[in-house]
Design an enzyme around this catalytic site. Structure first.
Site, PDB file in Angstrom:
ATOM      1  N   GLU A 335       0.866  -1.193   0.000  1.00  0.00           N
ATOM      2  CA  GLU A 335       0.000   0.000   0.000  1.00  0.00           C
ATOM      3  C   GLU A 335       0.898   1.238   0.000  1.00  0.00           C
ATOM      4  O   GLU A 335       0.907   2.025   0.940  1.00  0.00           O
ATOM      5  CB  GLU A 335      -0.938  -0.012   1.206  1.00  0.00           C
ATOM      6  CG  GLU A 335      -2.024   1.051   1.142  1.00  0.00           C
ATOM      7  CD  GLU A 335      -2.907   1.085   2.383  1.00  0.00           C
ATOM      8  OE1 GLU A 335      -3.834   1.902   2.420  1.00  0.00           O
ATOM      9  OE2 GLU A 335      -2.661   0.313   3.329  1.00  0.00           O
ATOM     10  N   HIS A 359      -4.611  -4.564  -0.655  1.00  0.00           N
ATOM     11  CA  HIS A 359      -4.202  -3.490  -1.562  1.00  0.00           C
ATOM     12  C   HIS A 359      -3.279  -3.997  -2.673  1.00  0.00           C
ATOM     13  O   HIS A 359      -3.632  -3.943  -3.832  1.00  0.00           O
ATOM     14  CB  HIS A 359      -3.558  -2.318  -0.807  1.00  0.00           C
ATOM     15  CG  HIS A 359      -4.479  -1.634   0.140  1.00  0.00           C
ATOM     16  ND1 HIS A 359      -5.473  -0.790  -0.288  1.00  0.00           N
ATOM     17  CD2 HIS A 359      -4.579  -1.685   1.495  1.00  0.00           C
ATOM     18  CE1 HIS A 359      -6.140  -0.341   0.754  1.00  0.00           C
ATOM     19  NE2 HIS A 359      -5.633  -0.872   1.846  1.00  0.00           N
TER      20      HIS A 359
END
Length: 488
Positions: A335, A359
């Site tokens: 992320e 993510h």
């Protein structure tokens, strides 16, 4: 060497396109006759927005910040159709940021709530439920929220509170200068919110209302990350993590009884990664305890917090490898916009055996990581709106999820912390993914695949998945039937 003839060129170009389309996510889905009718309508709506955006790029919703197009999206027939669509499950969301903040606003009308600090400070005020006035905090006296309401009026107080507990701003680029700036407010919001939401009656109301909003958004299953903070009551009782999970479990069981089409919920225990070694060891003990007491409800373990400033996975790998092999990992990783730094967490979580990656934004910069994701069938949990709000990408057309969609990576679309950016539990993220990340040609097959993936890559058992797919299929067929009738 002679050039191709025009006929050869056209044939090879058509083959090229067919090959690309065959590799796209959802290409394996075969639509029924009624689904094809719905698909024609869906693609007409999509093409209308794409054509308008191509003509006037500034008006294209995925090209702009989410905060600036909320009202535009609400009026979109494409969004309204996606909202009605059964979207399967949410596999990446955080417990105190799923349901709307209106539950928290309502909670502040309860008795015995105190506030420390003013609304106009750089950081949010502190709150606490207590029968008696708490001791001063950093030399500042606490004030009764009831008294502050009398001064500001209910409408004034409520609006101040909404401003405190949302990242929404009409001028987001001016409000937040960089990723650290917005993450600073983001984390302060959780800290300020916690003493309100962890008051036991509010805790129960908030979670119950979150499930209701998830269900109303046509989502039938939820896996959420929970830090499991200290829930308390007016008798100064602080509930243990095991007791907090029991509260969650009981609410879920009652909700399923009153909402028979809802499939269920699982919890991923996810404490913060900023902990020192001693505290981290207590997290591992808690994870083991929860796994033993709630083997079918607590799905596994994760670590949360801003990746750029958090401790790297290399600080924890040795101890994580000693955990019970029956505890599944669902780690956040990648992320970040950086390459060759904290994004190397992606390598660690793959080698640790993570079942999914939260993510995975930086994975495209690591060819070996991409190979292993496909080889090991590790699902990437995409959270498009979160990635834009938290300053990883400005324009959804440039989101890395486009690459995952184009080459059939194991992915789902989730929502992360939708309440903090005034989004629905899942529909807004599906809309942005379908219109902004997906190719212009990708259609209902992509949306259906994403819904099916959310069940297939869940932490449910094989038997649970089979039952879930049956229930989802009934809802999906009903949606198709109703849509066909509405567009006839």
């Amino acid at each position: 060497m002679s050039r191709l003839t025009y006929e050869q060129f056209q044939a090879q170009r058509a083959e090229f396109l067919r090959d690309e389309e065959s590799r796209a996510l959802g290409a394996d889905i075969v639509l029924t006759e009624d689904e094809q009718k719905v698909n024609e309508w869906l693609m007409k709506l999509k093409k209308t927005e794409l054509d308008a955006g191509f003509k006037t790029p500034r008006e294209f919703a995925p090209a702009r910040h989410f905060f600036t197009v909320l009202e535009q999206i609400k009026a979109s027939p494409l969004f309204q159709l996606i909202q009605r669509m059964p979207k399967g499950g949410i596999l990446h969301a955080h417990d105190t940021a799923i349901g709307s903040m209106e539950t928290i606003v309502k909670a502040t009308y309860r008795e015995h709530l105190w506030q420390n600090g003013e609304f106009d400070r750089p950081t949010p005020p502190n709150y606490k439920f207590s029968r008696t006035k708490p001791d001063p905090l950093d030399g500042v006296e606490w004030r009764s929220v009831a008294d502050i309401r009398k001064e500001l009026g209910n409408e004034g107080f409520d609006q101040n509170l909404r401003d405190v507990f949302t990242l929404f701003d009409e001028e987001p680029s001016q409000a937040y200068s960089c990723i650290n700036h917005i993450w600073g407010k983001f984390q302060y919001m959780f800290i300020s919110l916690e003493p309100i939401v962890t008051y036991k009656p509010v805790w129960e109301d908030y979670f119950r209302n979150s499930l209701e909003e998830v269900h109303q958004d046509n989502v039938c299953y939820l896996e959420f990350r929970g830090v499991l903070p200290a829930v308390y009551d007016l008798d100064n009782r602080v509930y243990t993590p095991e007791e907090v999970v029991q509260i969650y479990y009981d609410i879920v069981q009652n909700f399923k009884q009153t909402h028979p089409t809802f499939i269920g919920v699982k919890l991923i225990y996810a404490p913060i990664k900023f902990a020192d070694d001693a505290l981290f060891d207590t997290f591992l003990d808690t994870a083991e305890s929860l796994h033993q007491k709630f083997p079918t409800f607590v799905a596994g373990f994760d670590l949360v917090g801003q990746e750029d400033t958090g401790r790297p996975m290399t600080d924890f790998n040795e101890r994580l490898l000693r955990m019970s092999p029956t505890i599944q990992f669902f780690f956040h990783a990648g992320e970040t916009n950086w390459c060759g730094l904290i994004d190397e967490n992606l390598i660690d979580v793959i080698l640790l055996g993570t079942k999914r990656i939260g993510h995975g934004f930086a994975a495209v910069k690591h060819p070996r990581v991409l190979e292993e994701i496909k080889k090991r069938n590790i699902c990437i949990e995409l959270n498009p709106i979160s990635n834009q709000v938290l300053k990883l990408v400005d324009d959804y057309r440039n989101h890395v999820g486009a690459i995952y969609f184009s080459d059939n990576y194991p992915v789902v679309v989730s929502s992360d912390d939708p309440a903090f950016w005034c989004a629905s539990p899942l529909s807004h993220d599906f809309y942005m993914a379908f219109l902004g990340l997906a190719a212009a040609r990708q259609d209902l097959r992509l949306l259906k695949k994403l819904a099916l993936n959310s069940l297939e890559f869940s932490a449910m058992s094989k038997a649970e998945k089979a039952e879930a797919k049956l229930k989802w299929t009934v809802a999906w067929n009903s949606f198709i039937d109703q849509t066909v009738k509405s567009i006839a």
